[in-house]
Design a protein around this motif. Structure first.
Motif, PDB file in Angstrom:
ATOM      1  N   GLU A  68      -4.253  18.177  65.179  1.00 29.39           N
ATOM      2  CA  GLU A  68      -5.383  19.108  66.818  1.00 29.39           C
ATOM      3  C   GLU A  68      -6.620  18.754  65.834  1.00 29.39           C
ATOM      4  O   GLU A  68      -7.364  18.280  66.133  1.00 29.39           O
ATOM      5  CB  GLU A  68      -5.356  20.247  65.763  1.00 29.39           C
ATOM      6  N   TYR A  81       8.389  25.082  63.087  1.00 32.00           N
ATOM      7  CA  TYR A  81       8.231  23.485  63.490  1.00 32.00           C
ATOM      8  C   TYR A  81       8.393  22.527  62.565  1.00 32.00           C
ATOM      9  O   TYR A  81       8.983  21.987  62.578  1.00 32.00           O
ATOM     10  CB  TYR A  81       6.467  24.252  64.004  1.00 32.00           C
ATOM     11  N   PHE A 107       8.865  24.132  71.777  1.00 27.63           N
ATOM     12  CA  PHE A 107       8.241  25.905  71.011  1.00 27.63           C
ATOM     13  C   PHE A 107       9.543  27.033  71.691  1.00 27.63           C
ATOM     14  O   PHE A 107       9.128  27.769  70.382  1.00 27.63           O
ATOM     15  CB  PHE A 107       7.372  25.893  72.829  1.00 27.63           C
ATOM     16  N   VAL A 160       3.492  18.798  70.987  1.00 27.63           N
ATOM     17  CA  VAL A 160       2.742  20.599  70.854  1.00 27.63           C
ATOM     18  C   VAL A 160       1.643  20.190  71.130  1.00 27.63           C
ATOM     19  O   VAL A 160       1.163  21.665  72.001  1.00 27.63           O
ATOM     20  CB  VAL A 160       2.331  20.435  69.400  1.00 27.63           C
ATOM     21  N   PHE A 161       0.572  19.292  71.943  1.00 30.61           N
ATOM     22  CA  PHE A 161      -0.269  19.193  72.806  1.00 30.61           C
ATOM     23  C   PHE A 161      -0.036  18.147  73.649  1.00 30.61           C
ATOM     24  O   PHE A 161      -0.244  16.884  74.044  1.00 30.61           O
ATOM     25  CB  PHE A 161      -1.298  17.943  71.540  1.00 30.61           C
ATOM     26  N   TYR A 177      -6.724  24.523  79.357  1.00 26.57           N
ATOM     27  CA  TYR A 177      -5.696  25.733  78.298  1.00 26.57           C
ATOM     28  C   TYR A 177      -6.174  27.163  78.980  1.00 26.57           C
ATOM     29  O   TYR A 177      -4.838  27.499  78.796  1.00 26.57           O
ATOM     30  CB  TYR A 177      -6.925  26.053  76.756  1.00 26.57           C
ATOM     31  N   SER A 204      -0.806  27.901  75.416  1.00 30.93           N
ATOM     32  CA  SER A 204      -1.980  28.101  74.587  1.00 30.93           C
ATOM     33  C   SER A 204      -2.031  29.079  73.550  1.00 30.93           C
ATOM     34  O   SER A 204      -2.802  28.645  72.778  1.00 30.93           O
ATOM     35  CB  SER A 204      -3.313  27.959  75.637  1.00 30.93           C
ATOM     36  N   THR A 226      -0.260  25.637  65.368  1.00 28.27           N
ATOM     37  CA  THR A 226      -0.626  25.154  65.131  1.00 28.27           C
ATOM     38  C   THR A 226      -1.926  26.057  63.409  1.00 28.27           C
ATOM     39  O   THR A 226      -2.203  25.716  62.469  1.00 28.27           O
ATOM     40  CB  THR A 226      -2.132  25.230  65.537  1.00 28.27           C
ATOM     41  N   GLN A 249       0.557  30.572  72.251  1.00 23.68           N
ATOM     42  CA  GLN A 249       1.693  29.974  71.626  1.00 23.68           C
ATOM     43  C   GLN A 249       1.562  28.861  70.978  1.00 23.68           C
ATOM     44  O   GLN A 249       1.567  29.333  69.185  1.00 23.68           O
ATOM     45  CB  GLN A 249       2.634  29.755  72.724  1.00 23.68           C
ATOM     46  N   ARG A 250       0.365  28.004  71.243  1.00 27.81           N
ATOM     47  CA  ARG A 250       0.366  27.199  70.252  1.00 27.81           C
ATOM     48  C   ARG A 250      -0.859  27.607  69.678  1.00 27.81           C
ATOM     49  O   ARG A 250      -0.690  26.843  68.575  1.00 27.81           O
ATOM     50  CB  ARG A 250       0.088  25.872  71.439  1.00 27.81           C
ATOM     51  N   TYR A 251      -1.760  28.258  70.006  1.00 30.02           N
ATOM     52  CA  TYR A 251      -2.819  28.722  68.911  1.00 30.02           C
ATOM     53  C   TYR A 251      -2.356  29.193  67.592  1.00 30.02           C
ATOM     54  O   TYR A 251      -2.342  28.479  66.703  1.00 30.02           O
ATOM     55  CB  TYR A 251      -3.793  29.271  69.632  1.00 30.02           C
TER      56      TYR A 251
END
Lengths: 244, 244
Positions: B133, B40, B32, B70-71, B109, B116, B123, B118-120
């Motif tokens: 996803e 990415y 991350f 990532v997940f 989450y 969460s 994505t 950050q990932r959102y």
């Protein structure tokens, strides 16, 4: 968004797509012949253009990638659906309207049952195509949800309701479509679709009010505890029935 | 399916995953950091392992691909959800049960809001991750639908109902989750989720019967045309109220 002009300056790609020229159909036919003979992964774009007797540039003129040749009509269908939703007067019952929009997609499959069944079998076998199909389905779902979000804009939970109903419509549509595809395109796809979408409409739809001259006689509903004394119940009904 | 034994012969991968060893977390943190710094697409697995100070084999021991980092917790969460659904007695109200299963995903989450969010954001920016996803979401939806199909097995439209409700639950869950993520993980995620899932439960759920000693006094509902003569209405109520 697209020009409705028929002047000679019109984009040649759009004109070609409208006319469904033999070259585009020949590429799809060649691709499916090879996918079935050799498998999807083992077939290259070069193989497809060689069999169709055209150059690579012709392939990429019609299809951005090999996946797209498997779903050759979804861009057109998405555009048709979006246009259909935009063409409403805004008075339509919203859930019924998105159900009708979903029926356009069924129409695309029912136009050519043999091809649709072939593609269904192919998609089940190739994980990459399954992922591609999920992204196509997602775009349909978003088109329905965007329409519903606009129609429900005045509701506090409008976006939530829009997203949930769009997902339910897509799931009902896909359930009926897959049953029909699993039956090799036999059976009555329209009746199955009506039944499936009917579940969503009964859960979320509101029937439009009937024209004034067709409204049934008013109905009075009285709710009472079983233990209430009868005189109290009668009094309540009497006052309701005689109210203006 | 997984062994609950703690004997030394137990699969070391499973043991490592349970214990959330520092190496796995270090890989996620390194990934991350690089995704945010360079993007990415511009980050390779080699970059990630170099920053984390481990070898490539360690990366692939935990993650089949770059997308999976990532997940990192979805496999565990899917397994937890499937176990939760399988653990029921079979008497639970089915729609409420799948709503509770969806709440497990929110829990994943909410455990780590900063990660969460950050990932959102990541994505949303990377189309490849968005596609990944969608495939994860699809697996959750299928897990819910399989449970409901079994619970609705005796209904003629059981599969249809199962698919539609599973899709509605996932859409409601994602609507609430995304609102919370867009608010940077501020706000009450649980309340938003209860509200969203409540819409699905009110559309499709049937409340379980309350325990006998908590049942409210019976209620009688009479429906009558406004034009019906009063004596006819009273007769109907009387016979209903005095019926055994």
């Amino acid at each position: 968004m697209s020009s409705s002009s028929t002047s000679p300056g019109r984009d040649s790609k759009a004109r070609a797509a409208d006319a469904k020229p033999p070259m585009r159909e020949a590429l799809v036919a060649a691709a499916f012949q090879l996918f079935l003979e050799r498998g999807y992964e083992q077939t290259t774009v070069d193989d497809i253009v060689a069999l169709a007797g055209v150059g690579r540039r012709s392939f990429f003129r019609y299809f951005p990638s090999k996946e797209d040749v498997v779903f050759p009509d979804h861009e057109r269908c998405l555009a048709d659906m979006t246009a259909f939703l935009a063409a409403g007067t805004g008075d339509e019952e919203p859930v019924g309207r998105v159900c009708d929009a979903a029926r356009l997609v069924l129409g695309l499959y029912a136009e050519n049952p043999a091809f649709s069944v072939q593609r269904y079998r192919l998609t089940k076998k190739v994980p990459g195509l399954r992922a591609y199909e999920l992204s196509v389905v997602w775009r349909y779902e978003r088109a329905l949800a965007e329409y519903l979000r606009a129609r429900f804009a005045s509701r506090r939970d409008g976006n939530l309701r829009a997203d949930v109903i769009a997902a339910a419509v897509v799931a009902a549509h896909n359930n009926a479509l897959r049953s029909w595809l699993r039956s090799d395109g036999q059976g009555d796809a329209t009746a199955a679709m009506d039944h499936a979408l009917g579940l969503v409409q009964s859960a979320f739809g509101t029937a439009p009010p009937p024209p004034a001259d067709e409204r049934p006689e008013d109905v009075v509903v009285v709710v009472s505890r079983r233990g209430a004394p009868l005189w109290r119940v009668v009094q309540e009904i009497e006052s309701t029935l005689t109210r203006d």
